[in-house]
Write a protein that holds these residues in place. Structure first.
Motif, PDB file in Angstrom:
ATOM      1  N   ARG A 229       0.797  -1.207   0.000  1.00 15.18           N
ATOM      2  CA  ARG A 229       0.000   0.000   0.000  1.00 15.18           C
ATOM      3  C   ARG A 229       0.842   1.275   0.000  1.00 15.18           C
ATOM      4  O   ARG A 229       0.535   2.239  -0.669  1.00 15.18           O
ATOM      5  CB  ARG A 229      -0.838  -0.020   1.255  1.00 15.18           C
ATOM      6  CG  ARG A 229      -2.300   0.155   1.232  1.00 15.18           C
ATOM      7  CD  ARG A 229      -3.102  -0.182   0.095  1.00 15.18           C
ATOM      8  NE  ARG A 229      -4.098  -1.111   0.566  1.00 15.18           N
ATOM      9  CZ  ARG A 229      -5.306  -0.742   0.988  1.00 15.18           C
ATOM     10  NH1 ARG A 229      -5.704   0.494   0.903  1.00 15.18           N
ATOM     11  NH2 ARG A 229      -6.137  -1.628   1.432  1.00 15.18           N
ATOM     12  N   ARG A 230       1.897   1.281   0.830  1.00 15.23           N
ATOM     13  CA  ARG A 230       2.596   2.536   1.060  1.00 15.23           C
ATOM     14  C   ARG A 230       4.070   2.405   0.719  1.00 15.23           C
ATOM     15  O   ARG A 230       4.597   1.309   0.600  1.00 15.23           O
ATOM     16  CB  ARG A 230       2.454   2.938   2.531  1.00 15.23           C
ATOM     17  CG  ARG A 230       1.013   2.984   2.968  1.00 15.23           C
ATOM     18  CD  ARG A 230       0.891   3.200   4.454  1.00 15.23           C
ATOM     19  NE  ARG A 230       1.296   2.025   5.232  1.00 15.23           N
ATOM     20  CZ  ARG A 230       1.173   1.932   6.544  1.00 15.23           C
ATOM     21  NH1 ARG A 230       0.678   2.940   7.227  1.00 15.23           N
ATOM     22  NH2 ARG A 230       1.554   0.850   7.187  1.00 15.23           N
ATOM     23  N   GLY A 231       4.729   3.522   0.602  1.00 18.84           N
ATOM     24  CA  GLY A 231       6.132   3.522   0.219  1.00 18.84           C
ATOM     25  C   GLY A 231       7.069   3.086   1.322  1.00 18.84           C
ATOM     26  O   GLY A 231       8.284   3.011   1.125  1.00 18.84           O
ATOM     27  N   SER A 232       6.544   2.821   2.495  1.00 19.47           N
ATOM     28  CA  SER A 232       7.372   2.393   3.610  1.00 19.47           C
ATOM     29  C   SER A 232       6.523   1.511   4.512  1.00 19.47           C
ATOM     30  O   SER A 232       5.322   1.390   4.288  1.00 19.47           O
ATOM     31  CB  SER A 232       7.873   3.624   4.374  1.00 19.47           C
ATOM     32  OG  SER A 232       8.907   3.266   5.272  1.00 19.47           O
ATOM     33  N   ASP A 303      -3.195  -7.668   3.386  1.00 19.08           N
ATOM     34  CA  ASP A 303      -3.779  -6.442   2.878  1.00 19.08           C
ATOM     35  C   ASP A 303      -4.098  -6.626   1.389  1.00 19.08           C
ATOM     36  O   ASP A 303      -3.486  -7.452   0.711  1.00 19.08           O
ATOM     37  CB  ASP A 303      -2.767  -5.297   3.056  1.00 19.08           C
ATOM     38  CG  ASP A 303      -3.357  -3.958   2.643  1.00 19.08           C
ATOM     39  OD1 ASP A 303      -4.552  -3.738   2.848  1.00 19.08           O
ATOM     40  OD2 ASP A 303      -2.592  -3.129   2.095  1.00 19.08           O
ATOM     41  N   LEU A 304      -5.007  -5.833   0.885  1.00 10.82           N
ATOM     42  CA  LEU A 304      -5.500  -5.890  -0.503  1.00 10.82           C
ATOM     43  C   LEU A 304      -6.177  -7.244  -0.757  1.00 10.82           C
ATOM     44  O   LEU A 304      -5.870  -8.228  -0.093  1.00 10.82           O
ATOM     45  CB  LEU A 304      -4.377  -5.632  -1.520  1.00 10.82           C
ATOM     46  CG  LEU A 304      -3.748  -4.225  -1.425  1.00 10.82           C
ATOM     47  CD1 LEU A 304      -2.502  -4.104  -2.275  1.00 10.82           C
ATOM     48  CD2 LEU A 304      -4.740  -3.139  -1.821  1.00 10.82           C
ATOM     49  N   THR A 305      -7.073  -7.281  -1.730  1.00 14.69           N
ATOM     50  CA  THR A 305      -7.817  -8.544  -1.915  1.00 14.69           C
ATOM     51  C   THR A 305      -6.972  -9.546  -2.693  1.00 14.69           C
ATOM     52  O   THR A 305      -6.098  -9.170  -3.468  1.00 14.69           O
ATOM     53  CB  THR A 305      -9.118  -8.308  -2.703  1.00 14.69           C
ATOM     54  OG1 THR A 305      -8.770  -7.865  -4.015  1.00 14.69           O
ATOM     55  CG2 THR A 305     -10.002  -7.277  -2.023  1.00 14.69           C
ATOM     56  N   TYR A 308      -7.110  -9.333  -6.523  1.00 17.77           N
ATOM     57  CA  TYR A 308      -6.289  -8.221  -6.997  1.00 17.77           C
ATOM     58  C   TYR A 308      -4.807  -8.595  -6.998  1.00 17.77           C
ATOM     59  O   TYR A 308      -4.084  -8.317  -7.955  1.00 17.77           O
ATOM     60  CB  TYR A 308      -6.544  -6.997  -6.112  1.00 17.77           C
ATOM     61  CG  TYR A 308      -5.700  -5.788  -6.476  1.00 17.77           C
ATOM     62  CD1 TYR A 308      -6.015  -5.004  -7.582  1.00 17.77           C
ATOM     63  CD2 TYR A 308      -4.585  -5.446  -5.715  1.00 17.77           C
ATOM     64  CE1 TYR A 308      -5.256  -3.902  -7.918  1.00 17.77           C
ATOM     65  CE2 TYR A 308      -3.818  -4.341  -6.041  1.00 17.77           C
ATOM     66  CZ  TYR A 308      -4.151  -3.576  -7.141  1.00 17.77           C
ATOM     67  OH  TYR A 308      -3.383  -2.476  -7.473  1.00 17.77           O
ATOM     68  N   LYS A 311      -4.155 -10.746  -9.890  1.00 18.64           N
ATOM     69  CA  LYS A 311      -4.162  -9.966 -11.125  1.00 18.64           C
ATOM     70  C   LYS A 311      -2.862  -9.166 -11.270  1.00 18.64           C
ATOM     71  O   LYS A 311      -2.295  -9.054 -12.360  1.00 18.64           O
ATOM     72  CB  LYS A 311      -5.355  -9.008 -11.062  1.00 18.64           C
ATOM     73  CG  LYS A 311      -5.925  -8.653 -12.404  1.00 18.64           C
ATOM     74  CD  LYS A 311      -7.306  -8.048 -12.218  1.00 18.64           C
ATOM     75  CE  LYS A 311      -7.366  -6.712 -12.916  1.00 18.64           C
ATOM     76  NZ  LYS A 311      -8.481  -5.890 -12.489  1.00 18.64           N
ATOM     77  N   MET A 312      -2.403  -8.628 -10.175  1.00 18.16           N
ATOM     78  CA  MET A 312      -1.195  -7.806 -10.212  1.00 18.16           C
ATOM     79  C   MET A 312       0.054  -8.639 -10.476  1.00 18.16           C
ATOM     80  O   MET A 312       1.068  -8.114 -10.926  1.00 18.16           O
ATOM     81  CB  MET A 312      -1.040  -7.019  -8.910  1.00 18.16           C
ATOM     82  CG  MET A 312      -2.010  -5.859  -8.780  1.00 18.16           C
ATOM     83  SD  MET A 312      -1.988  -4.751 -10.217  1.00 18.16           S
ATOM     84  CE  MET A 312      -3.603  -5.077 -10.912  1.00 18.16           C
ATOM     85  N   VAL A 315       0.723  -8.225 -14.032  1.00 16.23           N
ATOM     86  CA  VAL A 315       1.183  -6.862 -14.338  1.00 16.23           C
ATOM     87  C   VAL A 315       2.637  -6.679 -13.879  1.00 16.23           C
ATOM     88  O   VAL A 315       3.467  -6.123 -14.597  1.00 16.23           O
ATOM     89  CB  VAL A 315       0.273  -5.816 -13.642  1.00 16.23           C
ATOM     90  CG1 VAL A 315       0.812  -4.411 -13.828  1.00 16.23           C
ATOM     91  CG2 VAL A 315      -1.160  -5.929 -14.170  1.00 16.23           C
ATOM     92  N   PHE A 316       2.925  -7.167 -12.689  1.00 13.47           N
ATOM     93  CA  PHE A 316       4.263  -6.948 -12.133  1.00 13.47           C
ATOM     94  C   PHE A 316       5.328  -7.765 -12.869  1.00 13.47           C
ATOM     95  O   PHE A 316       6.430  -7.289 -13.102  1.00 13.47           O
ATOM     96  CB  PHE A 316       4.274  -7.266 -10.627  1.00 13.47           C
ATOM     97  CG  PHE A 316       3.849  -6.097  -9.778  1.00 13.47           C
ATOM     98  CD1 PHE A 316       2.702  -5.367 -10.069  1.00 13.47           C
ATOM     99  CD2 PHE A 316       4.610  -5.703  -8.679  1.00 13.47           C
ATOM    100  CE1 PHE A 316       2.317  -4.279  -9.298  1.00 13.47           C
ATOM    101  CE2 PHE A 316       4.240  -4.621  -7.909  1.00 13.47           C
ATOM    102  CZ  PHE A 316       3.095  -3.905  -8.208  1.00 13.47           C
ATOM    103  N   ARG A 319       5.998  -6.030 -16.037  1.00 16.19           N
ATOM    104  CA  ARG A 319       6.767  -4.807 -15.812  1.00 16.19           C
ATOM    105  C   ARG A 319       8.236  -5.091 -15.542  1.00 16.19           C
ATOM    106  O   ARG A 319       9.116  -4.410 -16.062  1.00 16.19           O
ATOM    107  CB  ARG A 319       6.190  -4.042 -14.626  1.00 16.19           C
ATOM    108  CG  ARG A 319       5.072  -3.188 -15.077  1.00 16.19           C
ATOM    109  CD  ARG A 319       4.662  -2.203 -14.043  1.00 16.19           C
ATOM    110  NE  ARG A 319       3.450  -1.594 -14.584  1.00 16.19           N
ATOM    111  CZ  ARG A 319       2.724  -0.698 -13.993  1.00 16.19           C
ATOM    112  NH1 ARG A 319       3.077  -0.261 -12.798  1.00 16.19           N
ATOM    113  NH2 ARG A 319       1.673  -0.197 -14.574  1.00 16.19           N
ATOM    114  N   SER A 330       4.463   0.078 -19.529  1.00 14.57           N
ATOM    115  CA  SER A 330       3.195  -0.411 -20.049  1.00 14.57           C
ATOM    116  C   SER A 330       3.196  -0.333 -21.566  1.00 14.57           C
ATOM    117  O   SER A 330       3.733   0.606 -22.137  1.00 14.57           O
ATOM    118  CB  SER A 330       2.073   0.451 -19.459  1.00 14.57           C
ATOM    119  OG  SER A 330       1.009   0.540 -20.372  1.00 14.57           O
ATOM    120  N   ARG A 332       0.934   0.561 -23.363  1.00 18.21           N
ATOM    121  CA  ARG A 332       0.245   1.789 -23.729  1.00 18.21           C
ATOM    122  C   ARG A 332       1.258   2.919 -23.966  1.00 18.21           C
ATOM    123  O   ARG A 332       1.176   3.662 -24.912  1.00 18.21           O
ATOM    124  CB  ARG A 332      -0.710   2.176 -22.603  1.00 18.21           C
ATOM    125  CG  ARG A 332      -1.796   3.116 -22.976  1.00 18.21           C
ATOM    126  CD  ARG A 332      -2.698   3.342 -21.774  1.00 18.21           C
ATOM    127  NE  ARG A 332      -1.950   3.191 -20.536  1.00 18.21           N
ATOM    128  CZ  ARG A 332      -2.076   2.174 -19.696  1.00 18.21           C
ATOM    129  NH1 ARG A 332      -2.939   1.244 -19.947  1.00 18.21           N
ATOM    130  NH2 ARG A 332      -1.351   2.103 -18.606  1.00 18.21           N
TER     131      ARG A 332
END
Ligand SMILES: Cc1cc2nc3c(=O)[nH]c(=O)nc-3n(C[C@H](O)[C@H](O)[C@H](O)COP(=O)(O)OP(=O)(O)OC[C@H]3O[C@@H](n4cnc5c(N)ncnc54)[C@H](O)[C@@H]3O)c2cc1C
Ligand code: SF4
Lengths: 338, 802
Positions: A229-232, A303-305, A308, A311-312, A315-316, A319, A330, A332
């Motif tokens: 979620r967060r950068g730290s 954390d996070l579902t 998701y 799915k990520m 994507v990861f 990437r 991406s 795009r």
């Protein structure tokens, strides 16, 4: 505030002494290095050791030795800050520097060790809770209970491997040196983990992880991406480590290792194999990412579902591979650039 | 008026408590260590909803080191609660628990470890009842009731008002639009966990130090629950390490330590764990909302109808006020001639919700500002320009009988539009980048007290020492917002002395006059007025004495720069210390009191008590975001925010409040949520309850707009809460600008954004948000003629134009 349970702290000066102390005190004892994982867990009574064998005073465990070209050796007691900032690690194994540098927060990285990070307890949000919370929900089998609350019918625990560095070390083909009463052995990091949320390390209780041995770097490119979620602060809820051996634009070796989607790091071997001998084109990368996401089997305990996170994974992986292939993140953006 | 005429007001001075806080010298409640002190721990409920069948304390009592174990039976059978209409809490639950974390028993022991162990050794037998975890479940269950009181089974309160005929307004409208939104609950997350220390003196009097925003209400609750004369109870608010509304109720642990201290004959301390702070809660209510607005083709609002369905949690707390606030301030920002509000608050088996920064208004603000964004788009209008046109008129009344004094919102809008480059960016940035706009307004202190009385809301005493030192005694509570500093500046300005020569004594029920507390953005205005009045009286006494000595009339004197001197002949004068001696010689001991009572302007209908305030602050905000369409991650790159603060008594402190509000608003917008699983709070820890870090905090450009309101001390209005309000909708609107997807539900999590982007790709309506509302029949509305556009009462002073 939350208090630690009572325990005795022993401070050996050598690995041999540490192993002996561990054997002497049997199952009541645990090793502790930086304590950044173990102490908070003890406050929640996830562990209640009567004796802690502290590894902090053992000089031989600390430091990075050797050359990247012939293979670096990292002492298990080296702090994550020192790993992340080490010039050779940054220069030749940027994925490892990234992973170490993304663990929790700066103060915890100054305390936490890479050995502790590899051995870090598996996590689950039914389990990383206070004793009182766990009592309220009804304890689970990982501590104090006998069922799994995430997968109630399941005979096993699905707590999540949450180490940032292990997937990277695995992808790089690193090995670990273990020293115990029975002597010393060197095993691939890949074989250090078991697919069980409770008994997650293939290591005897008395064995100290003393060093991590990295192979010589030779045309190796690596990357690590972390979902949180967060950068730290946050543990990974998905980690993707990719290491490609490249030879004139073609992939010679490929290892894709997923973190935080199972009770141990998981290699997406089938996906990696698709790359070998090929050029990493956008089309191939898309296909590889699809296949790589298959072993990703997150459950609803972080954390996070979990859909998701699954799915990520795709994507990861895409990437990470695109970055190593010098492509924008991406497809795009690629169209826009073109 | 310019700040040149002031020496202290308007200057960016360091806070008076900066040093002690920076070096760690400030003593918070948990820093108190008294000789022979015992430590307390509370045994809390394991069940969200259950009857207590039996409590056995034998094993706990037998543990060495335990002094005493108490249950609810050891307290007078009296309930408490912040609002007189919702006295539904017990110090320790006797027969029933209503949430996981409800207090059942307590232990005092030699140390915290022993107390915790003993608490775990208490055996509790429950008869489990079905848990009610949402508004829908509360409505579906009419047999199982969480409380026996309220406006229906599990309905704490239901209200309905209609100001003017809204249907008529809708008939005249060029466009009538309806939208549905959901705002998830979230919590304050102050750094300091609640702590309290109680001590009884040998003569039977009680002193309690606590991390509380409202020592006066704690004082009243202790007197009630311990059945003691208030005169024997002293409540001192220690410096508070963050409150945000989370320390505004009296809490069971405060009553429990008082009783334990009495029974053990020792001082007793309790320091809550972070998890227990999540159970105290009183945070943001989860609210489902429906809004229907009729507008002209220029976006002028003709009528608005708003409904809120509020998930209250296990107890009343401030809930009735919170509910009314979800409907009260819609009319204070834009001209709304006809307005209808219906709302209900349900009881659920979760930690009670209450006032969090913005109390009850961020949820409807989110709904309203996203709704207006959609209306602007439908009308083909620029959302900033449309809002600018419909801003309320100064010195008028709203449909629901609230009085507006100054309003700097147009200037706020102009300034953020300008600073952010809004016109060049809105609708024009590349895919994945966007800007969003929103406005808001907030009250500067609740116009009515929490319990019915006609006494002042705030009082202060200024005492001058023979050496020229000044002590200010005031009930106001420093919770990190800077109230000690503001009161110091006000008195320093009035007396013309250096702030450093002033010492604050605050929030001590024995020594300081009552101030109702640090809530509703009231302290700068109310305690500020009280302190200014006390200091003004003191200045009159001093000038009288100095005038006699200098043989001039008092009107010729000024106090400035630590001297009292003749205005037209500055050389002729005395130092403040000399002046103090002259004044004490003439008048005797130098102490002057001042107090403040807000104007009584509430409308003449039941329920009108929530919303009135001496004046309202205004805010406009532009957020610029980057959205990663593949992951749904939203990064807020920059926030521009302009706030009409009336006058910044210290611009540094105001900017601090604005930045803190933006930060908190971003947390609510993007990630914070109180979520439950199997009746338990899912993530009661600082690690797993996701709240942004400095890394997620963007560049914030704060613009202060000064309207110099006649109601505020030196013209000041509030700054502590209002700037939070426009942030979540500005972010939501920016996400829409970036990827064309509407997220009608906070938090705007990556999964929701990714889902909306996916829907858009599939050519489906790109919206993620609630699909339906709870089914509830509101009562017949109280019909009151709209006061929209009426001139403010003559008692309202218009500002003098300068
Ligand atoms: C708020 C917070 C956030 C965190 N975020 C992350 C994160 O993002 N990613 C992450 O990976 N971790 C995270 N952690 C966990 C932890 O800080 C790190 O994994 C750290 O590297 C652990 O190292 P340590 O030396 O402190 O381990 P310790 O706590 O000392 O030990 C951890 C475990 O490893 C065993 N152990 C340690 N060293 C050895 C050794 N040499 N031989 C054998 N056994 C050993 C211990 O017995 C214990 O079981 C976080 C922790 C906290 C509190
Ligand atoms: S996966 Fe199941 S058994 Fe393992 S920690 Fe979570 S709830 Fe417990």
């Amino acid at each position: 505030m939350m208090r630690l349970p009572p325990f005795a702290y022993l401070a050996p000066r050598s690995v041999g002494e540490a192993v002996r102390m561990m054997v002497d005190h049997g199952p009541e004892a645990m090793f502790v290095a930086g304590g950044t994982d173990l102490y908070p867990n003890m406050k929640r009574r996830q562990f209640e050791p009567k004796v802690l064998v502290g590894l902090r005073g053992i000089q031989e465990l600390v430091g990075v030795r050797g050359e990247a070209t012939t293979g670096l050796v990292i002492g298990a007691g080296t702090t994550l800050t020192d790993v992340a900032e080490h010039a050779a690690v940054r220069g030749h194994l940027p994925a490892l520097a990234t992973a170490a540098g993304l663990v929790s927060t700066p103060p915890l990285r100054n305390m936490g060790t890479i050995g502790g990070n590899v051995c870090v307890d598996t996590r689950c949000n039914y389990y990383n809770q206070s004793y009182q919370w766990r009592r309220a929900i009804g304890f689970c089998m990982k501590k104090d209970g006998d069922i799994c609350l995430v997968a109630p019918g399941s005979p096993r625990c699905w707590a999540v491997s949450s180490t940032d560095t292990a997937p990277v070390l695995w992808s790089l083909g690193a090995r670990a040196r273990l020293v115990g009463v029975g002597g010393e052995r060197v095993v691939p990091v890949a074989s250090l983990f078991k697919d069980d949320g409770i008994d997650y390390l293939a290591k005897a209780r008395d064995e100290v992880l003393t060093e991590i041995l990295l192979p010589p770097v030779d045309g190796l490119r690596c990357a690590y991406l972390k979902l949180r979620r967060r950068g730290s602060f946050d543990f990974p809820v998905l980690g993707v480590a990719v290491a490609l051996g490249l030879d004139g634009g073609r992939v010679k070796t490929a290892k894709i290792v997923l973190g935080a989607v199972a009770s141990r790091p998981r290699e997406a071997a089938e996906a990696g194999a698709l790359l070998v001998g090929e050029r990493p084109t956008p089309a191939l990368i898309a296909e590889v990412a699809e296949v790589a996401a298959r072993p990703s089997k997150p459950l609803d305990n972080t954390d996070l579902t979990h859909p998701y996170r699954k799915k990520m994974t795709k994507v990861f992986v895409a990437r990470a591979l695109r970055r190593l292939a010098g492509l924008p993140d991406s497809p795009r953006d690629e169209e826009e650039v073109a | 008026m310019s700040t040149e005429e002031f020496s202290v007001i308007g200057k960016p001075l360091a806070r008076v408590d900066a040093w002690e806080k920076v070096v760690g010298a400030a003593r918070y409640a948990d820093d108190f260590f008294l000789p022979r002190m015992a430590y307390a721990k509370i045994r809390r409920s394991d069940h969200p909803h259950a009857l207590i069948k039996r409590i056995d304390t034998t094993r706990a009592n037998a543990l060495p080191g335990v002094y005493v174990v108490v249950t609810g039976r050891d307290f007078p059978a009296v309930r408490f609660g912040i609002l007189p209409v919702s006295q539904d809490e017990e110090a320790l639950c006797t027969d029933k628990v209503r949430m996981v974390g409800d207090p059942i028993a307590a232990v005092a022991a030699v140390d915290e470890e022993t107390a915790e162990r003993a608490a775990d050794l208490i055996d509790v037998e429950y008869e489990v009842l079905p848990p009610i975890m949402s508004v829908e479940e509360a409505l579906a269950q009419d047999k199982v009731r969480i409380h026996e009181y309220g406006d229906g089974p599990n309905i704490h309160k239901a209200v309905a008002f209609e100001f003017g005929d809204v249907e008529e307004g809708f008939r005249q409208a060029a466009l009538v639009r309806e939208d549905v939104f959901f705002y998830q609950g979230n919590t304050h997350l102050p750094m300091e966990q609640h702590a309290a220390v109680a001590q009884w003196s040998p003569d039977g009097k009680l002193t309690l130090w606590s991390s509380t925003q409202t020592p006066h209400y704690v004082h009243r609750a202790l007197a009630k629950t311990l059945q003691m004369p208030p005169a024997w109870i002293r409540v001192i608010a220690a410096p508070v390490g963050g409150g945000f509304g989370g320390k505004t109720d009296p809490f069971s642990h405060e009553i429990v330590v008082a009783r334990l201290a009495q029974l053990t004959g020792r001082p007793v301390k309790i320091g809550l764990t972070r998890e227990e702070v999540f159970y105290c809660h009183r945070g943001r209510h989860p609210v489902s909302m429906w809004v229907k607005t009729g507008v002209t083709k220029n976006g002028e609002i003709l009528a608005m109808h708003f409904r809120s369905y509020v998930d209250g949690g296990a107890y009343g707390s401030y809930g009735v006020a919170s509910l009314l606030y979800t409907g009260a301030l819609q009319t204070v920002t834009y001209r709304v001639p006809r307005y209808k509000f219906e709302g209900m608050r349900a009881f659920t088996n979760k930690p009670p919700c209450g006032p969090k920064r913005g109390h009850g208004t961020p949820q409807p603000r989110y709904a309203l500002e996203c709704h207006l964004d959609k209306i602007a788009e439908q009308l083909g209008l620029d959302p900033a320009e449309m809002r600018r046109r419909i801003v309320v008129d100064e010195y008028t009344k709203t449909a629901n009988h609230l009085t507006i004094t100054t309003c700097g919102l147009r200037e706020c809008i102009d300034r953020v539009v300008e600073a952010s480059g809004w016109r060049e960016k809105h609708g024009k940035l590349p895919y994945g980048k966007g800007v969003g706009f929103a406005c808001s307004s907030y009250l500067t202190g609740a116009g009515l007290p929490i319990y019915w009385n006609d006494m002042p809301h705030s009082g202060a005493i200024v005492k001058v020492d023979r050496g020229g030192g000044v002590a200010v005694l005031c009930g106001a509570t420093e919770i990190g917002q800077g109230s000690d500093s503001v009161l110091t500046y006000v008195v320093a300005e009035q007396l013309g002395i250096d702030p450093k020569d002033i010492r604050m004594a605050t929030a001590d029920s024995d020594l300081t006059p009552v101030d109702l507390g640090s809530y509703s953005s009231r302290v700068t205005l109310m305690a500020g007025h009280a302190a200014a009045r006390a200091a003004e009286r003191m200045r009159i006494l001093i000038h009288e004495a100095v005038a006699k000595k200098l043989e001039v009339v008092p009107g010729e004197l000024v106090s400035r720069g630590g001297r009292v001197f003749v205005k037209d002949d500055p050389e002729r004068g005395v130092s403040f210390a000399e002046a103090a001696v002259l004044a004490e010689t003439m008048h005797g001991t130098l102490a002057c009191a001042g107090s403040y009572t807000p104007p009584k302007r509430a409308g003449k209908f039941k329920g009108s008590g929530v919303g009135p305030s001496p004046c309202y602050s205004y805010t406009a905000c532009v957020a610029e975001v980057s959205v990663d369409p593949d992951t749904g991650e939203v990064t807020v790159d920059r926030v521009w925010i302009a706030h009409d603060v009336g006058r910044a008594l210290n611009p540094l402190l105001v900017e601090g409040q604005v930045e803190g509000s933006v930060y908190m608003g971003l947390g609510e917008a993007l990630m914070e949520e109180q979520v439950f699983r199997e009746g338990l709070h899912k993530i009661p820890s600082m690690l797993e309850y996701k709240s942004p870090t400095t890394l997620e905090t963007p560049e914030i450009y704060t613009i202060l707009v000064e309207t110099v309101d006649p109601e505020g001390p030196f013209g000041a209005k509030e700054a502590g809460q209002g700037p939070l309000l426009p942030v979540p909708p500005a972010v939501a609107n920016a996400v829409y600008d970036a990827v064309g997807a509407r997220i009608d539900e906070v938090p705007i999590s990556p999964e929701k954004v990714a889902r909306a982007v996916e829907l858009k790709k599939q050519g489906k309506p790109a919206r993620v948000g609630p699909e339906r509302l709870p089914v509830f029949t509101f009562p017949e509305p109280v019909k009151v003629a709209s006061a929209f556009g009426e001139a403010a009462d003559p008692s309202v002073k218009r500002k003098t134009q300068v």
